[in-house]
Design a protein around this motif. Structure first.
Motif, PDB file in Angstrom:
ATOM      1  N   VAL A 310      39.794  52.630  39.573  1.00 12.09           N
ATOM      2  CA  VAL A 310      40.038  51.841  38.363  1.00 12.09           C
ATOM      3  C   VAL A 310      40.267  50.374  38.719  1.00 12.09           C
ATOM      4  O   VAL A 310      39.620  49.475  38.167  1.00 12.09           O
ATOM      5  CB  VAL A 310      41.245  52.405  37.587  1.00 12.09           C
ATOM      6  CG1 VAL A 310      41.619  51.483  36.432  1.00 12.09           C
ATOM      7  CG2 VAL A 310      40.936  53.803  37.063  1.00 12.09           C
ATOM      8  N   VAL A 311      41.181  50.130  39.652  1.00 16.49           N
ATOM      9  CA  VAL A 311      41.523  48.749  40.010  1.00 16.49           C
ATOM     10  C   VAL A 311      40.333  48.049  40.655  1.00 16.49           C
ATOM     11  O   VAL A 311      40.031  46.887  40.354  1.00 16.49           O
ATOM     12  CB  VAL A 311      42.748  48.726  40.949  1.00 16.49           C
ATOM     13  CG1 VAL A 311      43.030  47.311  41.416  1.00 16.49           C
ATOM     14  CG2 VAL A 311      43.962  49.299  40.243  1.00 16.49           C
ATOM     15  N   GLY A 312      39.632  48.758  41.550  1.00 16.67           N
ATOM     16  CA  GLY A 312      38.467  48.168  42.214  1.00 16.67           C
ATOM     17  C   GLY A 312      37.379  47.790  41.233  1.00 16.67           C
ATOM     18  O   GLY A 312      36.781  46.705  41.323  1.00 16.67           O
ATOM     19  N   PHE A 313      37.120  48.667  40.267  1.00 20.73           N
ATOM     20  CA  PHE A 313      36.082  48.365  39.276  1.00 20.73           C
ATOM     21  C   PHE A 313      36.477  47.180  38.403  1.00 20.73           C
ATOM     22  O   PHE A 313      35.642  46.316  38.097  1.00 20.73           O
ATOM     23  CB  PHE A 313      35.815  49.596  38.403  1.00 20.73           C
ATOM     24  CG  PHE A 313      34.896  49.318  37.248  1.00 20.73           C
ATOM     25  CD1 PHE A 313      33.595  48.899  37.466  1.00 20.73           C
ATOM     26  CD2 PHE A 313      35.346  49.444  35.946  1.00 20.73           C
ATOM     27  CE1 PHE A 313      32.745  48.622  36.398  1.00 20.73           C
ATOM     28  CE2 PHE A 313      34.508  49.173  34.870  1.00 20.73           C
ATOM     29  CZ  PHE A 313      33.197  48.759  35.101  1.00 20.73           C
ATOM     30  N   LEU A 314      37.742  47.117  37.977  1.00 20.43           N
ATOM     31  CA  LEU A 314      38.188  45.993  37.153  1.00 20.43           C
ATOM     32  C   LEU A 314      37.991  44.671  37.881  1.00 20.43           C
ATOM     33  O   LEU A 314      37.487  43.696  37.314  1.00 20.43           O
ATOM     34  CB  LEU A 314      39.656  46.176  36.770  1.00 20.43           C
ATOM     35  CG  LEU A 314      39.973  47.259  35.743  1.00 20.43           C
ATOM     36  CD1 LEU A 314      41.484  47.369  35.540  1.00 20.43           C
ATOM     37  CD2 LEU A 314      39.291  46.979  34.423  1.00 20.43           C
ATOM     38  N   ASP A 315      38.394  44.625  39.146  1.00 23.21           N
ATOM     39  CA  ASP A 315      38.230  43.407  39.939  1.00 23.21           C
ATOM     40  C   ASP A 315      36.755  43.055  40.095  1.00 23.21           C
ATOM     41  O   ASP A 315      36.351  41.889  39.963  1.00 23.21           O
ATOM     42  CB  ASP A 315      38.868  43.612  41.317  1.00 23.21           C
ATOM     43  CG  ASP A 315      39.637  42.380  41.766  1.00 23.21           C
ATOM     44  OD1 ASP A 315      39.788  41.446  40.961  1.00 23.21           O
ATOM     45  OD2 ASP A 315      40.089  42.354  42.925  1.00 23.21           O
ATOM     46  N   SER A 316      35.930  44.072  40.351  1.00 22.67           N
ATOM     47  CA  SER A 316      34.495  43.845  40.570  1.00 22.67           C
ATOM     48  C   SER A 316      33.812  43.341  39.307  1.00 22.67           C
ATOM     49  O   SER A 316      33.001  42.401  39.352  1.00 22.67           O
ATOM     50  CB  SER A 316      33.824  45.149  41.033  1.00 22.67           C
ATOM     51  OG  SER A 316      34.393  45.620  42.232  1.00 22.67           O
ATOM     52  N   ILE A 317      34.122  43.957  38.161  1.00 23.62           N
ATOM     53  CA  ILE A 317      33.425  43.593  36.936  1.00 23.62           C
ATOM     54  C   ILE A 317      33.840  42.210  36.458  1.00 23.62           C
ATOM     55  O   ILE A 317      33.022  41.466  35.895  1.00 23.62           O
ATOM     56  CB  ILE A 317      33.662  44.662  35.835  1.00 23.62           C
ATOM     57  CG1 ILE A 317      32.551  44.601  34.782  1.00 23.62           C
ATOM     58  CG2 ILE A 317      35.010  44.507  35.190  1.00 23.62           C
ATOM     59  CD1 ILE A 317      31.201  44.994  35.307  1.00 23.62           C
ATOM     60  N   VAL A 318      35.101  41.819  36.698  1.00 19.86           N
ATOM     61  CA  VAL A 318      35.526  40.453  36.357  1.00 19.86           C
ATOM     62  C   VAL A 318      34.721  39.445  37.173  1.00 19.86           C
ATOM     63  O   VAL A 318      34.198  38.458  36.644  1.00 19.86           O
ATOM     64  CB  VAL A 318      37.036  40.277  36.603  1.00 19.86           C
ATOM     65  CG1 VAL A 318      37.425  38.804  36.558  1.00 19.86           C
ATOM     66  CG2 VAL A 318      37.842  41.057  35.577  1.00 19.86           C
ATOM     67  N   SER A 319      34.608  39.696  38.466  1.00 19.52           N
ATOM     68  CA  SER A 319      33.853  38.800  39.337  1.00 19.52           C
ATOM     69  C   SER A 319      32.380  38.772  38.958  1.00 19.52           C
ATOM     70  O   SER A 319      31.757  37.697  38.896  1.00 19.52           O
ATOM     71  CB  SER A 319      34.003  39.254  40.797  1.00 19.52           C
ATOM     72  OG  SER A 319      33.238  38.442  41.654  1.00 19.52           O
ATOM     73  N   ALA A 320      31.794  39.948  38.702  1.00 21.35           N
ATOM     74  CA  ALA A 320      30.376  40.015  38.346  1.00 21.35           C
ATOM     75  C   ALA A 320      30.095  39.270  37.051  1.00 21.35           C
ATOM     76  O   ALA A 320      29.097  38.543  36.931  1.00 21.35           O
ATOM     77  CB  ALA A 320      29.942  41.479  38.231  1.00 21.35           C
ATOM     78  N   LYS A 321      30.973  39.419  36.054  1.00 20.17           N
ATOM     79  CA  LYS A 321      30.776  38.734  34.772  1.00 20.17           C
ATOM     80  C   LYS A 321      30.923  37.222  34.923  1.00 20.17           C
ATOM     81  O   LYS A 321      30.186  36.455  34.281  1.00 20.17           O
ATOM     82  CB  LYS A 321      31.772  39.260  33.741  1.00 20.17           C
ATOM     83  CG  LYS A 321      31.422  40.645  33.218  1.00 20.17           C
ATOM     84  CD  LYS A 321      32.438  41.117  32.176  1.00 20.17           C
ATOM     85  CE  LYS A 321      32.028  42.466  31.592  1.00 20.17           C
ATOM     86  NZ  LYS A 321      33.008  42.963  30.577  1.00 20.17           N
ATOM     87  N   GLN A 322      31.859  36.787  35.751  1.00 19.39           N
ATOM     88  CA  GLN A 322      32.033  35.347  35.971  1.00 19.39           C
ATOM     89  C   GLN A 322      30.760  34.725  36.549  1.00 19.39           C
ATOM     90  O   GLN A 322      30.294  33.685  36.091  1.00 19.39           O
ATOM     91  CB  GLN A 322      33.222  35.100  36.900  1.00 19.39           C
ATOM     92  CG  GLN A 322      34.584  35.299  36.248  1.00 19.39           C
ATOM     93  CD  GLN A 322      35.729  35.084  37.226  1.00 19.39           C
ATOM     94  OE1 GLN A 322      35.522  34.940  38.436  1.00 19.39           O
ATOM     95  NE2 GLN A 322      36.948  35.078  36.713  1.00 19.39           N
ATOM     96  N   ASN A 323      30.198  35.376  37.565  1.00 23.59           N
ATOM     97  CA  ASN A 323      28.992  34.843  38.197  1.00 23.59           C
ATOM     98  C   ASN A 323      27.781  34.942  37.279  1.00 23.59           C
ATOM     99  O   ASN A 323      26.934  34.048  37.260  1.00 23.59           O
ATOM    100  CB  ASN A 323      28.727  35.578  39.515  1.00 23.59           C
ATOM    101  CG  ASN A 323      29.644  35.127  40.634  1.00 23.59           C
ATOM    102  OD1 ASN A 323      29.506  34.037  41.156  1.00 23.59           O
ATOM    103  ND2 ASN A 323      30.594  35.964  41.002  1.00 23.59           N
ATOM    104  N   ALA A 324      27.692  36.035  36.514  1.00 16.72           N
ATOM    105  CA  ALA A 324      26.568  36.180  35.588  1.00 16.72           C
ATOM    106  C   ALA A 324      26.585  35.080  34.530  1.00 16.72           C
ATOM    107  O   ALA A 324      25.539  34.513  34.182  1.00 16.72           O
ATOM    108  CB  ALA A 324      26.613  37.560  34.936  1.00 16.72           C
ATOM    109  N   ALA A 325      27.782  34.756  34.012  1.00 17.87           N
ATOM    110  CA  ALA A 325      27.904  33.689  33.021  1.00 17.87           C
ATOM    111  C   ALA A 325      27.581  32.322  33.629  1.00 17.87           C
ATOM    112  O   ALA A 325      26.937  31.482  32.999  1.00 17.87           O
ATOM    113  CB  ALA A 325      29.314  33.686  32.427  1.00 17.87           C
ATOM    114  N   LYS A 326      28.008  32.128  34.859  1.00 21.77           N
ATOM    115  CA  LYS A 326      27.817  30.834  35.511  1.00 21.77           C
ATOM    116  C   LYS A 326      26.357  30.568  35.851  1.00 21.77           C
ATOM    117  O   LYS A 326      25.866  29.439  35.715  1.00 21.77           O
ATOM    118  CB  LYS A 326      28.672  30.776  36.790  1.00 21.77           C
ATOM    119  CG  LYS A 326      28.625  29.437  37.507  1.00 21.77           C
ATOM    120  CD  LYS A 326      29.577  29.432  38.694  1.00 21.77           C
ATOM    121  CE  LYS A 326      29.568  28.079  39.406  1.00 21.77           C
ATOM    122  NZ  LYS A 326      30.517  28.054  40.548  1.00 21.77           N
TER     123      LYS A 326
END
Length: 624
Positions: A310-326
């Protein structure tokens, strides 16, 4: 690249365009590899090399200092999942490798197994550590993979930022206390006194840091930390100068401290060094992760694996979304879960590997220095593999206290965003978020990381269930002189048109979750209106003699909800309350007919709109 393009064209002929689109969705590398161009290679190589220079010492630190395993397990964990992710992941900049918080959870699981019953496992603690880490990583991979297969990627919206921030902040404090012990040279004394909880270790530090510390170890570790912080500040001051901004400060400190340790024989003066690190893990290089040696720890480690997932996925998806938006592309949370799960499953075939997920910091650096495709992840993993087989002997004299200093530097990054979030929650008067953050923090510190995150997850899910159980509805009134109906209180001119007639607009689809409390909600609106009142207060209104349901916003209704609604209508009928239903769409109308609403209410109770229903109500009142 012509071969790739030819393969791409041939694929359209053999597979068909529609099926090829599905292949590219499920295996993202079939989309980016055929379209890869040489101009992208320079940035990807630079990104991979830069991240690898950070990742190699970090992975060694996480494995040896936090997970209490061989440094080589951390390096394999930084190499293998990244290769798998490059072919299956949708984020172009995400760097998948061990994380501090997750490595700490593995280390605590290893310690719990070793201290639970000394007679139930082999004497060799290293073998126990390898087995526990392997079965945890396999479970983590399997859980993530299945969550992706069953399309449960929406989990990132269920668990809020307050929970994650409280957990990360608490873990940062726990890690700092853990690493201050080797930084003061108190490892031997710790083994003798064996403080168990975080509070015990804090008290141990207060009692012994200034009386029993090893002076040279203290100077080297805090000197290394000061240099790391200084170099990072210098990099932030000169972002325009690429040769300064891309300076791998962690790698430089590792190299310099290793050279100084060798030259001045620090190991003879009492500083612990890394020493020989055998590349082979266990009695074989590769093992099937599910075997007798690991299955014995399956039940004890499942809760840890769930939390890490759970924690690993939350951290990963936050990072992935940040880069995708950028960088202007989209990601799929479900594909991310599948890719992360597959990476951890494959890595678990090498005994002792740690769970690997995306890093916000490393992924940001990866994009900043030029990485634009998953090729950067392949470059990074290749460099880590080369380090395993060629670099480790050169790190023989690396002081372990320097590894602790590196982790403390990461702790500063973990703590950096906490003050901003606390100020924001305070400014917004978000007391629930602040309370959830505080509960996560204190439970993690007072008990342990597992208890802290488990309690917070339960509270967070209960809040979600509580909020989703309340049907969104408003009371409508007529704007005087018109046939326009608006929510009372939202439009100052809208008011109740006929006393005793209550018009309720239900503003969402109905299901078993949000319909259970519908009867009680309607009763409170009927007696008190939309204003909040305590149940002990006297009713402000008379009982309604007619209810009109405005269902224009309802696109669907499940069987449980329609059963509850049918029972509710029967109750009102028994009281002599008339029921009208308006704006009912075709799909829900069919469900209402199947459930017997037409027989119960009569066809005249179903009206096109509120005005038609009110005309019938007023006409009936005039006849009476």
């Amino acid at each position: 690249m012509s071969d790739f393009l030819a393969f791409h064209g041939l694929s359209d002929v053999l597979i068909g365009p529609l099926h090829w689109q599905k292949v590219k969705y499920y295996i993202p590398s079939t989309a980016w590899i055929p379209e890869y161009s040489l101009p992208l290679l320079g940035g990807d190589i630079l990104g991979g090399l830069t991240v690898a220079s950070m990742l190699i010492p970090q992975s060694v630190s996480y494995a040896s200092s936090l997970a209490k395993l061989s440094p080589v397990t951390g390096l394999f964990s930084a190499a293998v999942p990244g290769i798998v992710y490059a072919f299956l992941g949708t984020s172009r900049q995400l760097n998948v490798a061990p994380e501090a918080a997750l490595s700490l959870l593995v280390g605590q699981a290893v310690s719990d197994v070793l201290h639970s019953d000394p007679h139930s496992h082999p004497v060799d603690p290293d073998a126990v550590g390898l087995a526990v880490a392997t079965i945890i990583t396999f479970q983590v991979g399997l859980i993530s993979f299945l969550l992706g297969i069953f399309r449960l990627g929406f989990l990132d919206v269920v668990l809020g930022r307050a929970l994650l921030r409280g957990f990360v902040t608490a873990v940062a404090v726990v890690i700092m206390i853990e690493q201050l012990i080797p930084m003061f040279g108190l490892v031997s004394l710790q083994h003798a006194l064996n403080p168990h909880s975080t509070l015990d270790k804090l008290i141990f530090l207060i009692d012994n840091a200034f009386t029993h510390a090893h002076h040279l170890t203290t100077v080297v570790s805090f000197g290394a930390l000061a240099i790391l912080v200084l170099l990072r500040k210098i990099k932030q001051c000169f972002p325009r100068y690429w040769f300064i901004y891309r300076l791998p400060e962690v790698f430089l400190v590792v190299v310099v401290s290793t050279i100084l340790s060798d030259k001045f024989d620090w190991d003879r003066d009492g500083i612990e060094i890394l020493g020989d690190v055998p590349v082979q893990t266990g009695d074989s290089f590769i093992h099937f992760p599910v075997r007798h040696a690991t299955l014995r720890y399956l039940r004890k480690t499942t809760s840890t694996a769930v939390l890490i997932s759970v924690v690993g996925f939350l951290d990963s998806i936050v990072s992935a979304k940040q880069n995708a938006a950028k960088y202007g592309y989209s990601i799929s949370p479900n594909r991310e879960l599948v890719a992360l799960g597959a990476g951890n499953i494959v890595a678990s075939f090498i005994p002792g590997t740690l769970p690997a997920y995306g890093s916000i910091t490393r992924s940001r650096v990866n994009g900043d220095v030029g990485a634009r495709t998953q090729m950067a992840s392949l470059v990074c993993s290749t460099m880590v593999l080369l380090a395993i087989f060629f670099l480790l002997p050169w790190l023989y004299f690396l002081p372990k206290c320097v590894l602790a200093s590196i982790i403390c530097l990461i702790v500063f990054s973990l703590l950096a965003e906490a003050p901003h979030d606390i100020k924001f929650f305070w400014k917004m008067r978000a007391w629930v978020d602040l309370s959830l953050m505080a509960l996560t923090f204190f439970f993690t510190i007072i008990w342990d990381v597992e208890v802290g995150i488990a309690v917070s997850l339960v509270i967070s899910l209960l809040l979600v269930v509580h909020r989703s159980s309340k049907t969104r509805m408003t009371v409508l009134g007529r704007v005087p002189g018109t046939d326009v109906w608006k929510p009372i209180g939202e439009e100052s001119t809208a008011e109740e048109d006929v006393p005793g007639v209550l018009i309720i607009r239900i503003r969402e689809n109905l299901d078993f979750a949000n319909t259970a409390q519908l009867k009680e909600r309607l009763r409170r609106i009927e007696l008190y209106g939309q204003e909040r009142h305590h149940p002990s207060e006297e009713p402000q209104r008379q009982h309604a003699h007619t209810l009109v349901f405005h269902l224009a916003d309802m696109d669907s209704i499940d069987a449980s909800a329609i059963q509850i609604l049918h029972e509710l209508v029967e109750t009102y009928h028994a009281r002599g309350v008339a029921i009208y239903i308006t704006h009912l769409k075709r799909g829900p109308r069919k469900k209402f007919e199947q459930a017997g609403f037409v027989e119960l209410l009569g066809e005249e109770a179903f009206c096109k709109d509120v005005s038609s229903a009110m005309a019938r109500i007023e006409g009936g009142s005039a006849r009476r």
